[in-house]
Design a protein around this motif. Structure first.
Motif, PDB file in Angstrom:
ATOM      1  N   ARG A 295       2.358   1.725  -3.431  1.00 44.18           N
ATOM      2  CA  ARG A 295       1.359   2.253  -4.372  1.00 44.18           C
ATOM      3  C   ARG A 295       1.183   3.758  -4.190  1.00 44.18           C
ATOM      4  O   ARG A 295       1.132   4.515  -5.161  1.00 44.18           O
ATOM      5  N   HIS A 296       1.128   4.213  -2.941  1.00 42.98           N
ATOM      6  CA  HIS A 296       0.997   5.648  -2.654  1.00 42.98           C
ATOM      7  C   HIS A 296       2.219   6.414  -3.171  1.00 42.98           C
ATOM      8  O   HIS A 296       2.083   7.451  -3.825  1.00 42.98           O
TER       9      HIS A 296
ATOM     10  N   ARG B 104       0.828  -1.211   0.000  1.00 40.05           N
ATOM     11  CA  ARG B 104       0.000   0.000   0.000  1.00 40.05           C
ATOM     12  C   ARG B 104       0.860   1.259   0.000  1.00 40.05           C
ATOM     13  O   ARG B 104       0.580   2.215  -0.719  1.00 40.05           O
TER      14      ARG B 104
END
Length: 184
Positions: free
Chosen positions: A125-126, A122
């Motif tokens: 991805r950010h 996550r």
């Protein structure tokens, strides 16, 4: 298009699929995953084709350069053929055949991945989304006459304007990336 491999702090390997448009230098991060299955890659290609259709670039794009990675399933050739895109494979161990993508991968590593501790999928991805926006909207390129891929070249400054310039810095990713703008 190419896969980029990185490892998170938790020790998990992540694969990032990225495409770059040669003429405009616009980058599209198509996604990241710990397991790039054929189904995942196929869906990423379908999403890319739909995105290109939405922005009206599809008729202009004729070729997609890929390396001979086993992660690319044979079905993507059919998807790209239906969109009018011909798949061109690079030679074995010849990174210069994809002379735009390979330097971009080094840039991504130098400017982001080598300077950031990535916690998990996550967080990766950010960070990739932030970097993609920075690269496409703010990072200047010599080949584009000091413009970013999604912006027009800047107007030259008169010598009198230099004394009145007021520059503001905007940090992204807690200061890993700096963007500079004229303050109005």
């Amino acid at each position: 298009m190419d896969f980029i491999e990185t490892v998170t702090l938790t020790g998990y390997r992540q694969y990032v699929l990225v495409a770059i448009h040669h003429a405009s230098r616009r980058v599209r991060v198509l996604g990241n995953t710990a397991h790039p299955t054929h189904a995942w890659v196929t869906q990423a290609i379908r999403n890319l084709v739909m995105d290109l259709e939405d922005v009206g670039q599809l008729p202009a794009i004729k070729y997609l350069i890929l390396d001979r990675d086993a992660k690319y399933p044979q079905v993507i050739d059919d998807i790209l053929d239906q969109a009018g895109i011909t798949t061109t494979l690079t030679g074995i161990r010849i990174p210069r055949m994809n002379s735009i993508m390979e330097p971009w991968v080094r840039t991504l590593r130098r400017e982001l991945l080598d300077r950031t501790l990535i916690w998990n999928e996550r967080h990766l991805r950010h960070a990739l989304n932030e970097y993609e926006e920075h690269y496409n909207k703010h990072r200047t390129h010599r080949t584009l006459q000091a413009a970013a891929p999604l912006h027009a070249p800047p107007e030259p400054l008169d010598p009198e304007q230099i004394d009145r310039l007021s520059i503001r810095r905007h940090d992204r990713l807690s200061g890993v990336i700096h963007e500079y703008r004229h303050a109005c």
